[in-house]
Design a protein around this motif. Structure first.
Motif, PDB file in Angstrom:
ATOM      1  N   ALA A 198     -30.370 -15.779  53.742  1.00  0.00           N
ATOM      2  CA  ALA A 198     -31.048 -17.070  53.893  1.00  0.00           C
ATOM      3  C   ALA A 198     -32.530 -16.874  54.189  1.00  0.00           C
ATOM      4  O   ALA A 198     -33.383 -17.587  53.653  1.00  0.00           O
ATOM      5  CB  ALA A 198     -30.387 -17.897  54.992  1.00  0.00           C
ATOM      6  N   LEU A 199     -32.855 -15.894  55.028  1.00  0.00           N
ATOM      7  CA  LEU A 199     -34.262 -15.615  55.325  1.00  0.00           C
ATOM      8  C   LEU A 199     -35.008 -15.141  54.086  1.00  0.00           C
ATOM      9  O   LEU A 199     -36.132 -15.585  53.813  1.00  0.00           O
ATOM     10  CB  LEU A 199     -34.373 -14.563  56.432  1.00  0.00           C
ATOM     11  N   LEU A 200     -34.405 -14.242  53.327  1.00  0.00           N
ATOM     12  CA  LEU A 200     -35.036 -13.750  52.104  1.00  0.00           C
ATOM     13  C   LEU A 200     -35.259 -14.897  51.114  1.00  0.00           C
ATOM     14  O   LEU A 200     -36.353 -15.043  50.539  1.00  0.00           O
ATOM     15  CB  LEU A 200     -34.184 -12.654  51.459  1.00  0.00           C
ATOM     16  N   ALA A 201     -34.242 -15.724  50.922  1.00  0.00           N
ATOM     17  CA  ALA A 201     -34.350 -16.836  49.980  1.00  0.00           C
ATOM     18  C   ALA A 201     -35.431 -17.825  50.423  1.00  0.00           C
ATOM     19  O   ALA A 201     -36.231 -18.289  49.602  1.00  0.00           O
ATOM     20  CB  ALA A 201     -33.003 -17.539  49.829  1.00  0.00           C
ATOM     21  N   ALA A 202     -35.466 -18.137  51.708  1.00  0.00           N
ATOM     22  CA  ALA A 202     -36.481 -19.068  52.207  1.00  0.00           C
ATOM     23  C   ALA A 202     -37.885 -18.493  52.004  1.00  0.00           C
ATOM     24  O   ALA A 202     -38.822 -19.217  51.635  1.00  0.00           O
ATOM     25  CB  ALA A 202     -36.241 -19.364  53.683  1.00  0.00           C
TER      26      ALA A 202
ATOM     27  N   PHE B  62     -29.543 -18.197  48.185  1.00  0.00           N
ATOM     28  CA  PHE B  62     -29.091 -19.200  49.158  1.00  0.00           C
ATOM     29  C   PHE B  62     -27.601 -19.500  48.978  1.00  0.00           C
ATOM     30  O   PHE B  62     -26.867 -19.658  49.959  1.00  0.00           O
ATOM     31  CB  PHE B  62     -29.872 -20.506  49.017  1.00  0.00           C
ATOM     32  N   VAL B  63     -27.149 -19.611  47.730  1.00  0.00           N
ATOM     33  CA  VAL B  63     -25.728 -19.883  47.462  1.00  0.00           C
ATOM     34  C   VAL B  63     -24.861 -18.774  48.039  1.00  0.00           C
ATOM     35  O   VAL B  63     -23.852 -19.045  48.699  1.00  0.00           O
ATOM     36  CB  VAL B  63     -25.475 -20.069  45.943  1.00  0.00           C
ATOM     37  N   THR B  64     -25.254 -17.510  47.818  1.00  0.00           N
ATOM     38  CA  THR B  64     -24.445 -16.405  48.365  1.00  0.00           C
ATOM     39  C   THR B  64     -24.462 -16.413  49.886  1.00  0.00           C
ATOM     40  O   THR B  64     -23.460 -16.106  50.528  1.00  0.00           O
ATOM     41  CB  THR B  64     -24.912 -15.031  47.836  1.00  0.00           C
ATOM     42  N   SER B  65     -25.599 -16.782  50.458  1.00  0.00           N
ATOM     43  CA  SER B  65     -25.693 -16.894  51.918  1.00  0.00           C
ATOM     44  C   SER B  65     -24.741 -17.970  52.433  1.00  0.00           C
ATOM     45  O   SER B  65     -24.021 -17.757  53.416  1.00  0.00           O
ATOM     46  CB  SER B  65     -27.131 -17.247  52.303  1.00  0.00           C
ATOM     47  N   SER B  66     -24.734 -19.117  51.772  1.00  0.00           N
ATOM     48  CA  SER B  66     -23.847 -20.202  52.197  1.00  0.00           C
ATOM     49  C   SER B  66     -22.384 -19.804  52.089  1.00  0.00           C
ATOM     50  O   SER B  66     -21.583 -20.107  52.986  1.00  0.00           O
ATOM     51  CB  SER B  66     -24.103 -21.459  51.357  1.00  0.00           C
ATOM     52  N   ILE B  67     -22.027 -19.109  51.022  1.00  0.00           N
ATOM     53  CA  ILE B  67     -20.633 -18.670  50.854  1.00  0.00           C
ATOM     54  C   ILE B  67     -20.248 -17.719  51.978  1.00  0.00           C
ATOM     55  O   ILE B  67     -19.163 -17.845  52.574  1.00  0.00           O
ATOM     56  CB  ILE B  67     -20.431 -18.045  49.466  1.00  0.00           C
ATOM     57  N   ALA B  68     -21.133 -16.775  52.294  1.00  0.00           N
ATOM     58  CA  ALA B  68     -20.842 -15.822  53.385  1.00  0.00           C
ATOM     59  C   ALA B  68     -20.686 -16.553  54.711  1.00  0.00           C
ATOM     60  O   ALA B  68     -19.773 -16.254  55.499  1.00  0.00           O
ATOM     61  CB  ALA B  68     -21.945 -14.772  53.479  1.00  0.00           C
ATOM     62  N   LEU B  69     -21.562 -17.533  54.976  1.00  0.00           N
ATOM     63  CA  LEU B  69     -21.496 -18.228  56.262  1.00  0.00           C
ATOM     64  C   LEU B  69     -20.346 -19.232  56.330  1.00  0.00           C
ATOM     65  O   LEU B  69     -19.833 -19.507  57.416  1.00  0.00           O
ATOM     66  CB  LEU B  69     -22.841 -18.881  56.576  1.00  0.00           C
ATOM     67  N   ILE B  70     -19.919 -19.754  55.190  1.00  0.00           N
ATOM     68  CA  ILE B  70     -18.710 -20.587  55.180  1.00  0.00           C
ATOM     69  C   ILE B  70     -17.511 -19.720  55.553  1.00  0.00           C
ATOM     70  O   ILE B  70     -16.692 -20.093  56.406  1.00  0.00           O
ATOM     71  CB  ILE B  70     -18.506 -21.252  53.799  1.00  0.00           C
ATOM     72  N   ALA B  71     -17.422 -18.560  54.913  1.00  0.00           N
ATOM     73  CA  ALA B  71     -16.315 -17.645  55.233  1.00  0.00           C
ATOM     74  C   ALA B  71     -16.363 -17.246  56.696  1.00  0.00           C
ATOM     75  O   ALA B  71     -15.348 -17.302  57.398  1.00  0.00           O
ATOM     76  CB  ALA B  71     -16.377 -16.411  54.332  1.00  0.00           C
ATOM     77  N   TRP B  72     -17.542 -16.856  57.174  1.00  0.00           N
ATOM     78  CA  TRP B  72     -17.671 -16.449  58.572  1.00  0.00           C
ATOM     79  C   TRP B  72     -17.284 -17.596  59.500  1.00  0.00           C
ATOM     80  O   TRP B  72     -16.563 -17.406  60.476  1.00  0.00           O
ATOM     81  CB  TRP B  72     -19.108 -16.007  58.873  1.00  0.00           C
ATOM     82  N   GLY B  73     -17.761 -18.796  59.182  1.00  0.00           N
ATOM     83  CA  GLY B  73     -17.510 -19.944  60.048  1.00  0.00           C
ATOM     84  C   GLY B  73     -16.041 -20.288  60.183  1.00  0.00           C
ATOM     85  O   GLY B  73     -15.569 -20.622  61.271  1.00  0.00           O
ATOM     86  N   PHE B  74     -15.292 -20.196  59.093  1.00  0.00           N
ATOM     87  CA  PHE B  74     -13.885 -20.590  59.164  1.00  0.00           C
ATOM     88  C   PHE B  74     -12.955 -19.442  59.519  1.00  0.00           C
ATOM     89  O   PHE B  74     -11.815 -19.676  59.921  1.00  0.00           O
ATOM     90  CB  PHE B  74     -13.463 -21.290  57.873  1.00  0.00           C
ATOM     91  N   LEU B  75     -13.431 -18.213  59.391  1.00  0.00           N
ATOM     92  CA  LEU B  75     -12.614 -17.070  59.816  1.00  0.00           C
ATOM     93  C   LEU B  75     -12.870 -16.700  61.266  1.00  0.00           C
ATOM     94  O   LEU B  75     -12.093 -15.967  61.873  1.00  0.00           O
ATOM     95  CB  LEU B  75     -12.888 -15.857  58.911  1.00  0.00           C
TER      96      LEU B  75
END
Length: 93
Positions: free
Chosen positions: A17-21, A40-53
């Motif tokens: 996310a920092l790199l993309a921003a 950003f999309v890959t960042s969101s996917i990683a953080l969705i996984a992290w958030g729900f796991l």
């Protein structure tokens, strides 16, 4: 889920996310900005996984579902629709 996997998801999501921003802030053109939205999309996917796991990260997971939708619009506008606009300009010239 192992702690190592959760840590990788969390730190990849934050770093990507920092790199993309940073890339978006440089305003280097439509193509670079479009690829920043892909990051950003890959960042969101990683953080969705992290958030729900993760037991305590559901808020981040839900936030990133929203951000994933926003970032998908960015990918569309800068990489997909941008090509269409460029082709139209070429045809008009």
């Amino acid at each position: 889920m192992s702690e190592t996997t959760l840590m990788i998801l969390q730190y990849y999501g934050a770093g990507a996310a920092l790199l993309a921003a940073f890339l978006v802030s440089l305003n280097l053109g439509e193509r670079i900005t479009g690829w920043a939205f892909v990051i950003f999309v890959t960042s969101s996917i990683a953080l969705i996984a992290w958030g729900f796991l993760n037991d305590e990260g559901q808020g981040i997971g839900w936030q990133n579902i929203g951000l994933l939708c926003i970032n998908a619009v960015g990918v569309y506008r800068h990489l997909i629709a941008g090509r269409t606009r460029a082709k139209r300009k070429e045809a008009q010239a």
